[in-house]
Design a protein around this motif. Structure first.
Motif, PDB file in Angstrom:
ATOM      1  N   LEU A   1       0.967  -1.458  -0.094  1.00  0.00           N
ATOM      2  CA  LEU A   1      -0.127  -0.151   0.043  1.00  0.00           C
ATOM      3  C   LEU A   1       0.887   1.059   0.021  1.00  0.00           C
ATOM      4  O   LEU A   1       1.759   1.459   0.932  1.00  0.00           O
ATOM      5  CB  LEU A   1      -0.921   0.077   1.269  1.00  0.00           C
ATOM      6  CG  LEU A   1      -1.594  -1.240   1.628  1.00  0.00           C
ATOM      7  CD1 LEU A   1      -2.345  -1.202   2.813  1.00  0.00           C
ATOM      8  CD2 LEU A   1      -2.565  -1.679   0.552  1.00  0.00           C
ATOM      9  N   VAL A   2       0.755   1.965  -0.979  1.00  0.00           N
ATOM     10  CA  VAL A   2       1.704   3.264  -1.150  1.00  0.00           C
ATOM     11  C   VAL A   2       1.010   4.381  -0.859  1.00  0.00           C
ATOM     12  O   VAL A   2      -0.048   4.959  -1.363  1.00  0.00           O
ATOM     13  CB  VAL A   2       2.076   3.516  -2.556  1.00  0.00           C
ATOM     14  CG1 VAL A   2       3.236   4.542  -2.567  1.00  0.00           C
ATOM     15  CG2 VAL A   2       2.793   2.035  -3.071  1.00  0.00           C
ATOM     16  N   PHE A   3       1.423   5.077   0.418  1.00  0.00           N
ATOM     17  CA  PHE A   3       0.808   6.414   0.694  1.00  0.00           C
ATOM     18  C   PHE A   3       1.550   7.635   0.231  1.00  0.00           C
ATOM     19  O   PHE A   3       2.835   7.755   0.880  1.00  0.00           O
ATOM     20  CB  PHE A   3       0.631   6.472   2.157  1.00  0.00           C
ATOM     21  CG  PHE A   3      -0.557   5.475   2.860  1.00  0.00           C
ATOM     22  CD1 PHE A   3      -1.788   5.728   2.705  1.00  0.00           C
ATOM     23  CD2 PHE A   3      -0.006   3.938   3.066  1.00  0.00           C
ATOM     24  CE1 PHE A   3      -2.675   4.774   3.047  1.00  0.00           C
ATOM     25  CE2 PHE A   3      -0.949   3.328   3.560  1.00  0.00           C
ATOM     26  CZ  PHE A   3      -2.415   3.584   3.272  1.00  0.00           C
TER      27      PHE A   3
ATOM     28  N   VAL B   1      -0.907  -6.720  10.991  1.00  0.00           N
ATOM     29  CA  VAL B   1       0.650  -6.314  11.134  1.00  0.00           C
ATOM     30  C   VAL B   1       1.118  -5.807   9.761  1.00  0.00           C
ATOM     31  O   VAL B   1       0.635  -6.548   8.702  1.00  0.00           O
ATOM     32  CB  VAL B   1       1.776  -7.527  11.785  1.00  0.00           C
ATOM     33  CG1 VAL B   1       1.721  -8.688  10.959  1.00  0.00           C
ATOM     34  CG2 VAL B   1       2.824  -6.657  12.251  1.00  0.00           C
ATOM     35  N   ALA B   2       1.880  -4.492   9.689  1.00  0.00           N
ATOM     36  CA  ALA B   2       2.201  -4.226   8.699  1.00  0.00           C
ATOM     37  C   ALA B   2       3.779  -3.500   8.832  1.00  0.00           C
ATOM     38  O   ALA B   2       3.962  -3.174   9.959  1.00  0.00           O
ATOM     39  CB  ALA B   2       1.493  -3.163   8.027  1.00  0.00           C
ATOM     40  N   ALA B   3       4.454  -3.488   7.817  1.00  0.00           N
ATOM     41  CA  ALA B   3       5.783  -3.043   7.849  1.00  0.00           C
ATOM     42  C   ALA B   3       5.749  -1.612   6.803  1.00  0.00           C
ATOM     43  O   ALA B   3       5.449  -1.776   5.971  1.00  0.00           O
ATOM     44  CB  ALA B   3       6.894  -3.788   7.458  1.00  0.00           C
ATOM     45  N   GLY B   4       6.151  -0.453   7.504  1.00  0.00           N
ATOM     46  CA  GLY B   4       6.232   0.838   6.912  1.00  0.00           C
ATOM     47  C   GLY B   4       7.593   1.158   6.461  1.00  0.00           C
ATOM     48  O   GLY B   4       8.611   1.053   7.433  1.00  0.00           O
ATOM     49  N   PHE B   5       7.831   1.367   5.001  1.00  0.00           N
ATOM     50  CA  PHE B   5       9.220   2.096   4.545  1.00  0.00           C
ATOM     51  C   PHE B   5       8.984   3.251   3.915  1.00  0.00           C
ATOM     52  O   PHE B   5       8.381   3.306   2.718  1.00  0.00           O
ATOM     53  CB  PHE B   5       9.527   0.780   3.507  1.00  0.00           C
ATOM     54  CG  PHE B   5       9.873  -0.424   3.943  1.00  0.00           C
ATOM     55  CD1 PHE B   5      11.236  -0.727   4.668  1.00  0.00           C
ATOM     56  CD2 PHE B   5       8.705  -1.561   4.030  1.00  0.00           C
ATOM     57  CE1 PHE B   5      11.197  -2.048   5.192  1.00  0.00           C
ATOM     58  CE2 PHE B   5       8.969  -2.624   4.670  1.00  0.00           C
ATOM     59  CZ  PHE B   5      10.120  -3.180   5.229  1.00  0.00           C
ATOM     60  N   GLU B   6       9.511   4.145   4.452  1.00  0.00           N
ATOM     61  CA  GLU B   6       9.488   5.617   4.145  1.00  0.00           C
ATOM     62  C   GLU B   6      10.239   6.042   3.013  1.00  0.00           C
ATOM     63  O   GLU B   6      11.764   5.820   3.436  1.00  0.00           O
ATOM     64  CB  GLU B   6       9.210   6.577   5.201  1.00  0.00           C
ATOM     65  CG  GLU B   6       9.303   8.010   4.587  1.00  0.00           C
ATOM     66  CD  GLU B   6       9.196   9.208   5.982  1.00  0.00           C
ATOM     67  OE1 GLU B   6      10.224   9.878   5.963  1.00  0.00           O
ATOM     68  OE2 GLU B   6       8.597   8.925   6.953  1.00  0.00           O
ATOM     69  N   HIS B   7      10.065   6.419   1.584  1.00  0.00           N
ATOM     70  CA  HIS B   7      11.195   6.662   0.633  1.00  0.00           C
ATOM     71  C   HIS B   7      11.021   8.439   0.686  1.00  0.00           C
ATOM     72  O   HIS B   7       9.751   9.087   0.633  1.00  0.00           O
ATOM     73  CB  HIS B   7      10.897   5.971  -0.591  1.00  0.00           C
ATOM     74  CG  HIS B   7      11.133   4.691  -0.365  1.00  0.00           C
ATOM     75  ND1 HIS B   7      11.078   3.759  -1.390  1.00  0.00           N
ATOM     76  CD2 HIS B   7      11.477   3.943   0.689  1.00  0.00           C
ATOM     77  CE1 HIS B   7      11.302   2.540  -1.052  1.00  0.00           C
ATOM     78  NE2 HIS B   7      11.704   2.489   0.177  1.00  0.00           N
TER      79      HIS B   7
ATOM     80  N   HIS C   1       5.853   2.912   1.670  1.00  0.00           N
ATOM     81  CA  HIS C   1       5.256   1.658   1.419  1.00  0.00           C
ATOM     82  C   HIS C   1       5.063   0.860   2.631  1.00  0.00           C
ATOM     83  O   HIS C   1       5.664   0.550   3.478  1.00  0.00           O
ATOM     84  CB  HIS C   1       6.249   0.843   0.534  1.00  0.00           C
ATOM     85  CG  HIS C   1       6.687   1.365  -0.802  1.00  0.00           C
ATOM     86  ND1 HIS C   1       6.383   0.940  -1.829  1.00  0.00           N
ATOM     87  CD2 HIS C   1       7.792   2.474  -1.115  1.00  0.00           C
ATOM     88  CE1 HIS C   1       6.731   1.599  -2.962  1.00  0.00           C
ATOM     89  NE2 HIS C   1       7.713   2.348  -2.482  1.00  0.00           N
ATOM     90  N   VAL C   2       3.618   0.644   2.825  1.00  0.00           N
ATOM     91  CA  VAL C   2       3.260  -0.082   3.870  1.00  0.00           C
ATOM     92  C   VAL C   2       2.874  -1.420   3.355  1.00  0.00           C
ATOM     93  O   VAL C   2       1.727  -1.711   2.702  1.00  0.00           O
ATOM     94  CB  VAL C   2       1.663   0.465   4.442  1.00  0.00           C
ATOM     95  CG1 VAL C   2       1.126  -0.443   5.533  1.00  0.00           C
ATOM     96  CG2 VAL C   2       2.250   1.912   5.262  1.00  0.00           C
TER      97      VAL C   2
END
Length: 521
Positions: free
Chosen positions: A74-76, A131-137, A150-151
Motif C-alpha cells: 500500500l503506497v501512501f 501487522v504491517a511494515a512501513g518503509f518511508e522513501h 510503502h506499507v
C-alpha cells in the motif's frame, strides 16, 4: 495505490528507505524487532509474507504455501507540494515529515478497523489485529522529491478466536479509496496541528495541493510522472493499466549510479533533487507557521451529500470517507473523522434508518427524481423512433435474428426518452446495441457512445461499428452533455452518479437526444 507484495521486493523497500517501522496492533504479540529496515527485520517480514511466525517460523495459517497472495504493498504518497517542503532539509521540514508519518498510521488504523476481514466458521469477520511494515522513501525513481511510504501488509489477520487467517482481498479493494481519503484528511489536519497553516486545492478523491507552493515548482519536480504518461502513450493507451506497465518499464536504474548509496545518502540527495530551492521552502514554512492555525470547521452534511450524489444513489461508508475528504479542505483529525463517518448513515439517510449496505441521501434522491421525470416526459425522443417495418427489414438484411433482433427492435422502435439495456455479458450487449445502431443509422439517426474509460471505449470500437467513443465520464462529475447525436449509448450507466445522470437527461432534452442506458450489474 495498492499492489501485490512478495518476499522478493523486500530489498527494494529497504534499499532506499529513510525510515522504517512496524504498523498495526498485532506486532507486539508476535515479538517483532524494532526496525523492519535492518537484517533482522528482513527475516521477520519474510516470515510474515510466507505466512509463518517471525520468531518460531511456525505456520500461522493452514497450508501457508498454498496462499494465492503473500501480501499487499500500500503506497501512501504525499502531494507534490508537501513532498517539496518535507524533503527540503530546512527548519520546519521535520514537522511536515511528522505530519506525514502520523497520517500514514491513522490510515492504517482505518484499514484495520474496516477493511481487514478474515474467515472464521464460514463467515467473514473483522480481524482483531493486523501487522504491517512501513518503509518511508523520500524520492522517486528519477531522484526528485517524492515523499511516500510503502506499507507492506502481509496476508494475515488475527481472527476473533485468537488464531490467524488470510485477509479478504475484495474488502481491501473496496476500501482503498477510503483509506487514501483518510490519509489525506489526517495529513492536512496534522499539518494544521503542527502549526503550519496552508490553503488547499482539493481534487477528486480527497487529495489536495498546498497553493502556497507554486505550480511551476510542482511541475518541475514531476518529470517521472511525465515519463510514465509518455511511455503509456507509446503503448497506444493512457489508461491506468498502461501507466502501471509503463511505470516499471520506464524506471531508470538507480542501483549503481555514481555516488548513490542506500539509506542515509537518500536524505542528503533529497534537498538537491528539489532544485536547490531550500531558501524558498524555508520561507514558505516560516510563512505558514506565522498564520493562525484555527481548528478545522465541522464537516457540512449538505456538502458531503452533494459529493455522494456525484457517485451513486446509495453509498457505503467507503464513499462517505471519500466525500468527506473532498469537502474538508482543512482536513479533519482522525477521531473526529471516525465519529462523523460512524454517524453519517443517520445524517444522510433520506428517511428512516439506513440499510447496512449503504445510505441513500436526499440530494441523490432528488436527482433520481429528475431522471425519472425526464424519462416520463420524453421530449423529442420520438425523433429517434424507427418504424417497425423498416427496422425488421434492415435487421433481416444485416443478418441479425433471435434475441438480438428482438432487443434491437425494442430499442430502435421505442419512443422512450431513456431506454435501459439489462445487465448481460459484453458480447450480448454489444450485439444488441450494434444491431440497433445499424437500424438508427440506416434511418439517418446518428449514434454515439459514452464510456467510463479508454479501455471500455476500445472494446466498443472492437465489437461494434461505433467508432467514436467518448470516455468523458471517467471521473464523477466529468461526463459531458450529449452533443453529437440524437442517440447516446451510456455504457455502465448504473455506475454513473445520479447528479451526472440528471445532467445527461437535461442535456438530452435540450438537444433532442435519446439515451440508451446499459447496466453492468
Amino acid at each position: 495505490m495498492i499492489n501485490s507484495a512478495s518476499i522478493g521486493q523486500i530489498r527494494y523497500w529497504q534499499r532506499e528507505v529513510v525510515r522504517a517501522c512496524w504498523e498495526g496492533e498485532a506486532g507486539a504479540e508476535l515479538g517483532l524487532g524494532a526496525n523492519p529496515g535492518d537484517s533482522q527485520g528482513r527475516q521477520e517480514l519474510s516470515a510474515l509474507l510466507a505466512g509463518r511466525h517471525p520468531v518460531s517460523s511456525a505456520p500461522l495459517t493452514a497450508r501457508p504455501g498454498l496462499r494465492r497472495r503473500q501480501g499487499w504493498d500500500l503506497v501512501f504518497a504525499a502531494p507534490k507540494s508537501v513532498s517539496l517542503l518535507a524533503t527540503a532539509g530546512v527548519q520546519g521540514s521535520e514537522r511536515v515529515l511528522g505530519a506525514h508519518r502520523r497520517a500514514v498510521s491513522e490510515a492504517v488504523g482505518v484499514l484495520a478497523d474496516n477493511a481487514a476481514l478474515v474467515s472464521q466458521g464460514g463467515h467473514l469477520l473483522r480481524a482483531t489485529g493486523v501487522v504491517a511494515a512501513g518503509f518511508e522513501h523520500s524520492a522517486n525513481a528519477a531522484g526528485e522529491p517524492h515523499l511516500h511510504t510503502h506499507v507492506v501488509l502481509p496476508n494475515l489477520g488475527r481472527r476473533p478466536d485468537g488464531g490467524w487467517g488470510c485477509l479478504a482481498a475484495p474488502a481491501l479493494w473496496r476500501w482503498r479509496e477510503a483509506v487514501s481519503a483518510a490519509f489525506h484528511l489526517a495529513l492536512r489536519a496534522s499539518l494544521n496541528a503542527e502549526g503550519l497553516a496552508f490553503c488547499w486545492q482539493v481534487m477528486p478523491g480527497g487529495m489536495a495541493e498546498a497553493l502556497e507552493v507554486p505550480a511551476q515548482a510542482r511541475t518541475a519536480s514531476a518529470s517521472r510522472s511525465r515519463a510514465v504518461r509518455a511511455a503509456a502513450a507509446a503503448f497506444g493507451s493512457t489508461g491506468a493499466a498502461a501507466r502501471r506497465v509503463a511505470q516499471g518499464s520506464s524506471r531508470p536504474d538507480r542501483n549503481r549510479t555514481a555516488g548513490h548509496a542506500a539509506g542515509a545518502d537518500d536524505r542528503e540527495a533529497a534537498p538537491a533533487a528539489a532544485g536547490g530551492d531550500a531558501v524558498r521552502a524555508a520561507s514558505l514554512l516560516a510563512q505558514a507557521a506565522r498564520h493562525p492555525c484555527l481548528p478545522p470547521p465541522p464537516p457540512s452534511t449538505s456538502a458531503v451529500a452533494a459529493a455522494l450524489a456525484e457517485r451513486s444513489s446509495r453509498s457505503g461508508l467507503p464513499e462517505v470517507w471519500v466525500a468527506l475528504a473532498e469537502t474538508c479542505p482543512a482536513g479533519l483529525p482522525a477521531a473526529q473523522a471516525r465519529a462523523w463517518v460512524a454517524a453519517a448513515p443517520g445524517l444522510l439517510a433520506a428517511g428512516g434508518p439506513a440499510a447496512s449496505s449503504g445510505t441513500s441521501n436526499r440530494v441523490a434522491a432528488r436527482y433520481d427524481d429528475e431522471v425519472l421525470d425526464a424519462a416520463l416526459v420524453g421530449r423529442f425522443a420520438h425523433l429517434a423512433e424507427v418504424p417497425g417495418a423498416i427496422a425488421e427489414a434492415e435487421l433481416a438484411a444485416l443478418g441479425f435474428g433471435g434475441g438480438t433482433a428482438e432487443a434491437a427492435l425494442a430499442l430502435a422502435c421505442s419512443g422512450h426518452a431513456i431506454s435501459v439495456v439489462g445487465a448481460a455479458g459484453w458480447m450480448a450487449q454489444a450485439a444488441c446495441v450494434d444491431a440497433a445502431r445499424a437500424v438508427w443509422q440506416a434511418a439517418g439517426v446518428p449514434v454515439a457512445v459514452a464510456t467510463p474509460s479508454e479501455l471500455a471505449g476500445r472494446r466498443w470500437q472492437a465489437l461494434t461499428a461505433l467508432m467514436e467513443p467518448d470516455h468523458g465520464w471517467a471521473r464523477p462529475g466529468a461526463m459531458r452533455g450529449p452533443a453529437r447525436g440524437r442517440v447516446l449509448v451510456v455504457d455502465a450507466a448504473d455506475h454513473v452518479g445520479p447528479a451526472a445522470l440528471a445532467r445527461l437527461a437535461s442535456g438530452a432534452a435540450a438537444t433532442s437526444t435519446k439515451l440508451d442506458a446499459l447496466r453492468h450489474s
